[in-house]
Scaffold this motif. Structure first.
Motif, PDB file in Angstrom:
ATOM      1  N   TRP A 147       0.811  -1.221   0.000  1.00 55.84           N
ATOM      2  CA  TRP A 147       0.000   0.000   0.000  1.00 55.84           C
ATOM      3  C   TRP A 147       0.844   1.270   0.000  1.00 55.84           C
ATOM      4  O   TRP A 147       0.431   2.294  -0.566  1.00 55.84           O
ATOM      5  CB  TRP A 147      -0.985  -0.010   1.172  1.00 55.84           C
ATOM      6  CG  TRP A 147      -0.370   0.027   2.533  1.00 55.84           C
ATOM      7  CD1 TRP A 147      -0.131  -1.036   3.350  1.00 55.84           C
ATOM      8  CD2 TRP A 147       0.073   1.181   3.243  1.00 55.84           C
ATOM      9  NE1 TRP A 147       0.447  -0.624   4.527  1.00 55.84           N
ATOM     10  CE2 TRP A 147       0.576   0.733   4.494  1.00 55.84           C
ATOM     11  CE3 TRP A 147       0.095   2.548   2.958  1.00 55.84           C
ATOM     12  CZ2 TRP A 147       1.109   1.607   5.449  1.00 55.84           C
ATOM     13  CZ3 TRP A 147       0.618   3.420   3.905  1.00 55.84           C
ATOM     14  CH2 TRP A 147       1.115   2.952   5.120  1.00 55.84           C
ATOM     15  N   GLU A 179      -8.254   7.380  -0.307  1.00 51.52           N
ATOM     16  CA  GLU A 179      -8.799   6.125   0.226  1.00 51.52           C
ATOM     17  C   GLU A 179      -7.767   5.387   1.073  1.00 51.52           C
ATOM     18  O   GLU A 179      -8.077   4.857   2.145  1.00 51.52           O
ATOM     19  CB  GLU A 179      -9.258   5.224  -0.927  1.00 51.52           C
ATOM     20  CG  GLU A 179     -10.542   5.676  -1.602  1.00 51.52           C
ATOM     21  CD  GLU A 179     -10.891   4.798  -2.796  1.00 51.52           C
ATOM     22  OE1 GLU A 179     -10.291   3.704  -2.921  1.00 51.52           O
ATOM     23  OE2 GLU A 179     -11.748   5.198  -3.600  1.00 51.52           O
ATOM     24  N   GLU A 183      -7.824   4.793   5.120  1.00 48.95           N
ATOM     25  CA  GLU A 183      -7.706   3.422   5.638  1.00 48.95           C
ATOM     26  C   GLU A 183      -6.674   3.330   6.759  1.00 48.95           C
ATOM     27  O   GLU A 183      -6.880   2.626   7.751  1.00 48.95           O
ATOM     28  CB  GLU A 183      -7.325   2.471   4.498  1.00 48.95           C
ATOM     29  CG  GLU A 183      -7.209   1.015   4.889  1.00 48.95           C
ATOM     30  CD  GLU A 183      -8.540   0.369   5.231  1.00 48.95           C
ATOM     31  OE1 GLU A 183      -8.530  -0.613   5.997  1.00 48.95           O
ATOM     32  OE2 GLU A 183      -9.589   0.862   4.755  1.00 48.95           O
TER      33      GLU A 183
END
Length: 222
Positions: A147, A179, A183
């Protein structure tokens, strides 16, 4: 605060370097030269950074260290040459590091070095080539659920499309960044990302969406 931390880091690294020399730990010395070189590059002390990074490489070559030990030294030298605008050396060293990483199946390193190649090409206004590298890095990030790399690549793609005037695509990529930051609950980065999205809407004369982002930022900060 950052300068104080960096100064402390330098002192700690120099103390560690003295110990590594006393122990004749050549690989450890090379790692410290790499870390110091990275700090000096960030501080724009480029001649000193170049000396330190090359010193690290010389030490590894002296003990015939495997190539994968040199990846970060090559990458940081590439960053240094990028700061100098020496794109030929920056690209060449990054490609060398990436090839070694590919041979060793060092997936994250392959991804980040591919991203770095995209950045180098973007800064040379070679947008098509930069886009290809970013897309390749994004595939790696998604395939291995990296990520941090995914966040970097979406930022790169967003900046690329903004530069090309493709505002809708730029916003789409920055929303992907948002996003990820939502998160992981990184409010600091999220604030910056939504500010950028609002700016893109303003540049499109879409003031309604731009205003909604400003309202969201106000709520996020309070």
């Amino acid at each position: 605060m950052f300068r104080e931390m960096t100064k402390l880091q330098k002192i700690n690294y120099l103390n560690s370097l003295a110990l590594k020399k006393e122990l004749n730990d050549v690989q450890g010395q090379a790692e410290i030269y790499n870390n110091l070189g990275e700090i000096y590059t960030r501080q724009q002390q480029l001649p000193e950074a170049e000396f330190l990074l090359k010193q690290g490489l010389k030490l590894l070559e002296r003990i015939n260290a495997p190539n994968w030990h040199k990846i970060y030294l090559y990458a940081n030298l590439a960053h240094l040459y990028a700061e100098q605008g020496n794109w030929q050396k920056a690209v060449s060293l990054t490609q060398t590091a990436r090839q070694i990483a590919e041979e060793m199946r060092m997936i994250y390193s392959v991804g980040i070095l591919t991203y770095d190649l995209g950045v180098h090409e973007f800064k040379q206004d070679k947008y098509e080539v930069a886009g290809k590298y970013y897309s390749e890095a994004l595939e790696i990030a998604k395939a291995y659920e990296l990520w941090k790399l995914e966040e970097l690549v979406y930022v790169g793609l967003g900046k690329l499309h903004h530069k090309l005037g493709n505002y809708n695509k730029a916003i789409k990529h920055f929303k992907k960044v948002a996003e990820i930051e939502e998160e992981i609950d990184d409010k600091s980065k999220l604030t910056s990302t939504y500010f950028d999205i609002g700016t893109f809407y303003s540049e499109m004369n879409d003031y309604q969406n731009a205003l909604s982002r400003q309202i969201f930022l106000f709520c996020l900060r309070n």
